[in-house]
Design a protein around this motif. Structure first.
Motif, PDB file in Angstrom:
ATOM      1  N   VAL A 123       0.799  -1.402  -0.008  1.00  0.00           N
ATOM      2  CA  VAL A 123       0.036  -0.004   0.226  1.00  0.00           C
ATOM      3  C   VAL A 123       0.689   1.450  -0.027  1.00  0.00           C
ATOM      4  CG1 VAL A 123      -1.564   1.359   1.493  1.00  0.00           C
ATOM      5  CG2 VAL A 123      -2.134  -0.883   0.987  1.00  0.00           C
ATOM      6  N   THR A 124       2.122   1.146   0.656  1.00  0.00           N
ATOM      7  CA  THR A 124       2.648   2.342   0.827  1.00  0.00           C
ATOM      8  C   THR A 124       3.555   2.654  -0.390  1.00  0.00           C
ATOM      9  OG1 THR A 124       3.032   2.257   3.282  1.00  0.00           O
ATOM     10  CG2 THR A 124       4.860   3.360   1.988  1.00  0.00           C
ATOM     11  N   GLU A 125       3.929   1.560  -1.141  1.00  0.00           N
ATOM     12  CA  GLU A 125       4.589   1.688  -2.350  1.00  0.00           C
ATOM     13  C   GLU A 125       3.766   2.010  -3.369  1.00  0.00           C
ATOM     14  OE1 GLU A 125       6.193  -2.112  -3.180  1.00  0.00           O
ATOM     15  OE2 GLU A 125       7.853  -2.097  -1.999  1.00  0.00           O
ATOM     16  N   THR A 126       2.247   1.785  -3.401  1.00  0.00           N
ATOM     17  CA  THR A 126       1.460   2.182  -4.129  1.00  0.00           C
ATOM     18  C   THR A 126       1.192   3.818  -4.197  1.00  0.00           C
ATOM     19  OG1 THR A 126       0.162   0.199  -4.252  1.00  0.00           O
ATOM     20  CG2 THR A 126      -0.902   2.187  -5.051  1.00  0.00           C
ATOM     21  N   LEU A 127       0.964   4.273  -2.795  1.00  0.00           N
ATOM     22  CA  LEU A 127       0.797   5.398  -2.736  1.00  0.00           C
ATOM     23  C   LEU A 127       1.861   6.467  -3.100  1.00  0.00           C
ATOM     24  CD1 LEU A 127      -0.867   5.286   0.845  1.00  0.00           C
ATOM     25  CD2 LEU A 127      -2.073   5.624  -1.367  1.00  0.00           C
ATOM     26  N   ARG A 128       3.133   5.796  -2.813  1.00  0.00           N
ATOM     27  CA  ARG A 128       4.258   6.798  -3.077  1.00  0.00           C
ATOM     28  C   ARG A 128       4.683   6.725  -4.791  1.00  0.00           C
ATOM     29  NH1 ARG A 128       9.073   4.174   0.973  1.00  0.00           N
ATOM     30  NH2 ARG A 128       8.160   5.301   2.836  1.00  0.00           N
ATOM     31  N   ALA A 129       4.046   5.552  -5.401  1.00  0.00           N
ATOM     32  CA  ALA A 129       4.004   5.749  -6.858  1.00  0.00           C
ATOM     33  C   ALA A 129       3.120   6.628  -7.447  1.00  0.00           C
ATOM     34  CB  ALA A 129       3.781   4.291  -7.501  1.00  0.00           C
ATOM     35  N   ILE A 130       2.022   6.904  -6.826  1.00  0.00           N
ATOM     36  CA  ILE A 130       1.035   7.955  -6.991  1.00  0.00           C
ATOM     37  C   ILE A 130       1.643   9.317  -7.047  1.00  0.00           C
ATOM     38  CG2 ILE A 130      -1.035   8.883  -6.731  1.00  0.00           C
ATOM     39  CD1 ILE A 130      -2.175   6.146  -5.977  1.00  0.00           C
ATOM     40  N   GLU A 131       2.299   9.473  -5.772  1.00  0.00           N
ATOM     41  CA  GLU A 131       2.789  10.618  -5.449  1.00  0.00           C
ATOM     42  C   GLU A 131       3.794  11.263  -6.163  1.00  0.00           C
ATOM     43  OE1 GLU A 131       1.336  10.458  -0.825  1.00  0.00           O
ATOM     44  OE2 GLU A 131       3.281   9.916  -1.343  1.00  0.00           O
ATOM     45  N   ALA A 132       4.810  10.107  -6.676  1.00  0.00           N
ATOM     46  CA  ALA A 132       5.983  10.356  -7.363  1.00  0.00           C
ATOM     47  C   ALA A 132       5.655  10.855  -8.913  1.00  0.00           C
ATOM     48  CB  ALA A 132       6.716   9.263  -7.605  1.00  0.00           C
ATOM     49  N   ARG A 133       4.378  10.496  -9.385  1.00  0.00           N
ATOM     50  CA  ARG A 133       3.976  10.971 -10.828  1.00  0.00           C
ATOM     51  C   ARG A 133       3.122  12.065 -10.746  1.00  0.00           C
ATOM     52  NH1 ARG A 133       2.409   5.336 -13.715  1.00  0.00           N
ATOM     53  NH2 ARG A 133       1.971   6.730 -15.202  1.00  0.00           N
ATOM     54  N   THR A 134       2.684  12.850  -9.354  1.00  0.00           N
ATOM     55  CA  THR A 134       1.688  13.984  -9.611  1.00  0.00           C
ATOM     56  C   THR A 134       2.104  14.969  -8.719  1.00  0.00           C
ATOM     57  OG1 THR A 134       0.495  12.703  -7.706  1.00  0.00           O
ATOM     58  CG2 THR A 134      -0.026  12.153  -9.971  1.00  0.00           C
ATOM     59  N   VAL A 135       1.150  15.823  -8.496  1.00  0.00           N
ATOM     60  CA  VAL A 135       1.406  17.049  -7.544  1.00  0.00           C
ATOM     61  C   VAL A 135       0.078  17.012  -6.956  1.00  0.00           C
ATOM     62  CG1 VAL A 135       3.445  18.134  -9.062  1.00  0.00           C
ATOM     63  CG2 VAL A 135       0.967  18.837  -9.392  1.00  0.00           C
ATOM     64  N   ASP A 136       0.412  17.929  -5.649  1.00  0.00           N
ATOM     65  CA  ASP A 136      -0.664  18.119  -4.760  1.00  0.00           C
ATOM     66  C   ASP A 136      -1.760  16.942  -4.475  1.00  0.00           C
ATOM     67  OD1 ASP A 136      -0.295  20.907  -5.289  1.00  0.00           O
ATOM     68  OD2 ASP A 136      -1.270  21.230  -6.918  1.00  0.00           O
ATOM     69  N   HIS A 137      -0.972  15.769  -4.409  1.00  0.00           N
ATOM     70  CA  HIS A 137      -1.756  14.724  -3.968  1.00  0.00           C
ATOM     71  C   HIS A 137      -1.917  14.915  -2.472  1.00  0.00           C
ATOM     72  CE1 HIS A 137       2.657  14.053  -2.812  1.00  0.00           C
ATOM     73  NE2 HIS A 137       2.764  14.045  -4.204  1.00  0.00           N
ATOM     74  N   GLU A 138      -3.018  13.921  -2.052  1.00  0.00           N
ATOM     75  CA  GLU A 138      -3.361  14.071  -0.625  1.00  0.00           C
ATOM     76  C   GLU A 138      -3.875  12.712  -0.133  1.00  0.00           C
ATOM     77  OE1 GLU A 138      -6.697  16.194   2.465  1.00  0.00           O
ATOM     78  OE2 GLU A 138      -6.779  16.173   0.135  1.00  0.00           O
ATOM     79  N   ARG A 139      -3.021  12.157   0.938  1.00  0.00           N
ATOM     80  CA  ARG A 139      -3.417  10.833   1.379  1.00  0.00           C
ATOM     81  C   ARG A 139      -4.369  11.251   2.547  1.00  0.00           C
ATOM     82  NH1 ARG A 139       1.918   7.250   2.770  1.00  0.00           N
ATOM     83  NH2 ARG A 139       3.287   8.069   0.568  1.00  0.00           N
ATOM     84  N   LEU A 140      -5.819  10.444   2.558  1.00  0.00           N
ATOM     85  CA  LEU A 140      -6.847  10.796   3.251  1.00  0.00           C
ATOM     86  C   LEU A 140      -6.935   9.756   4.502  1.00  0.00           C
ATOM     87  CD1 LEU A 140      -9.612  11.147   0.318  1.00  0.00           C
ATOM     88  CD2 LEU A 140      -8.304  12.865   1.786  1.00  0.00           C
ATOM     89  N   ARG A 141      -6.348   8.519   4.248  1.00  0.00           N
ATOM     90  CA  ARG A 141      -6.728   7.713   5.317  1.00  0.00           C
ATOM     91  C   ARG A 141      -6.083   6.503   5.184  1.00  0.00           C
ATOM     92  NH1 ARG A 141     -11.846   5.732   9.302  1.00  0.00           N
ATOM     93  NH2 ARG A 141     -10.565   4.554  10.672  1.00  0.00           N
ATOM     94  N   GLN A 142      -5.164   5.863   6.027  1.00  0.00           N
ATOM     95  CA  GLN A 142      -4.763   4.364   5.774  1.00  0.00           C
ATOM     96  C   GLN A 142      -5.063   3.496   6.991  1.00  0.00           C
ATOM     97  OE1 GLN A 142      -0.954   4.147   4.390  1.00  0.00           O
ATOM     98  NE2 GLN A 142      -0.483   2.015   4.701  1.00  0.00           N
ATOM     99  N   ALA A 143      -5.608   2.329   6.861  1.00  0.00           N
ATOM    100  CA  ALA A 143      -6.009   1.350   7.935  1.00  0.00           C
ATOM    101  C   ALA A 143      -5.979   0.058   7.703  1.00  0.00           C
ATOM    102  CB  ALA A 143      -7.761   1.780   8.071  1.00  0.00           C
ATOM    103  N   PRO A 144      -5.924  -0.909   8.675  1.00  0.00           N
ATOM    104  CA  PRO A 144      -5.960  -2.369   8.313  1.00  0.00           C
ATOM    105  C   PRO A 144      -7.462  -2.845   7.300  1.00  0.00           C
ATOM    106  CG  PRO A 144      -5.626  -1.713  10.599  1.00  0.00           C
ATOM    107  CD  PRO A 144      -5.961  -0.473  10.042  1.00  0.00           C
ATOM    108  N   PHE A 145      -7.222  -3.927   6.801  1.00  0.00           N
ATOM    109  CA  PHE A 145      -8.332  -4.426   6.009  1.00  0.00           C
ATOM    110  C   PHE A 145      -8.492  -5.921   6.575  1.00  0.00           C
ATOM    111  CE2 PHE A 145     -10.006  -7.010   2.684  1.00  0.00           C
ATOM    112  CZ  PHE A 145     -10.939  -6.236   2.345  1.00  0.00           C
ATOM    113  N   HIS A 146      -9.449  -6.316   6.979  1.00  0.00           N
ATOM    114  CA  HIS A 146      -9.910  -7.678   7.302  1.00  0.00           C
ATOM    115  C   HIS A 146     -10.294  -8.557   6.211  1.00  0.00           C
ATOM    116  CE1 HIS A 146      -8.917  -6.487  11.460  1.00  0.00           C
ATOM    117  NE2 HIS A 146      -9.480  -5.576  11.557  1.00  0.00           N
TER     118      HIS A 146
END
Length: 218
Positions: A123-146
């Protein structure tokens, strides 16, 4: 092919989780919950489910070849295999969900000795890949998934990010589910225009909630 190109243009969804996206400011929504569920759903005699949002209650089932899972999705959506480890589900051309899509991708788990921890890394790598290719990105929330279904699935991680697409603000829900039998994780990314994200969310929840991990063949 037209549908595939449309969804690829939507956010690079056909790639290996390398999505190009940015975010706009606004109230941060919660992920759809630690245990996702299609809200206010009812089941008819034909097994279909009705819920508000982006589908009319009719449901199709699929076991995409080579993906190691089975799932359900809105019957008016299509399922397209991009390659041996990626499929894209999305709305019909001209319909309300034409600009929404959910991508399912298989990727090697980077922590085979601790598969659930590996999902947080992905998940962290996915978010970083998004952020590396864009500007003004915003992580809204991260949480466990069951994960609650049968098979060799395990818990995982999820996150929501808002971004600016090529033409309008968009949002993505990223879910990574671990496997306990082989060092692979299932990555699901639901993306939609920001104004349509909540409306299409029940359809995405239906898919994610229904995903059942199938044992790997010996």
């Amino acid at each position: 092919m037209i549908g595939r190109l449309r969804r690829a243009a939507l956010g690079g969804l056909a790639g290996l989780i390398g999505l190009g996206m940015t975010a706009q400011a606004g109230a941060a929504p919660s992920p759809p919950g630690l245990k996702p569920g299609a809200p206010a759903a009812t089941e008819g005699q034909d097994g279909s489910r009705a819920a508000g949002g982006g589908y009319d209650g009719a449901v199709s089932a699929a076991t995409p070849k080579g993906m190691g899972v089975s799932l359900r999705y809105p019957a008016q959506w299509s399922l397209t295999a991009v390659d041996g480890h990626t499929v894209v589900l999305g709305g019909a051309k001209g319909g309300a969900d034409w600009y929404t899509a959910l991508t399912l991708t298989n990727q090697q788990n980077p922590a085979p000795d601790d598969p659930v921890a590996g999902t947080a890394v992905l998940v962290t790598e996915t978010l970083r890949a998004i952020e590396a290719r864009t500007v003004d990105h915003e992580r809204l929330r991260q949480a466990p998934f069951h994960y609650v279904n049968d098979g060799p699935g395990a818990d995982g991680e999820q996150a929501v990010i808002r971004f600016m697409g090529a033409r309008e603000p968009m949002r993505s829900w990223v879910v990574v589910i671990a496997r306990t039998d082989i060092p692979v994780a299932h990555i699901l990314i639901y993306s939609a225009p920001d104004n349509d994200f909540d409306r299409g969310l029940p359809a995405a929840q239906l898919i994610v909630e229904s995903l059942t991990v199938r044992p790997a063949k010996p």
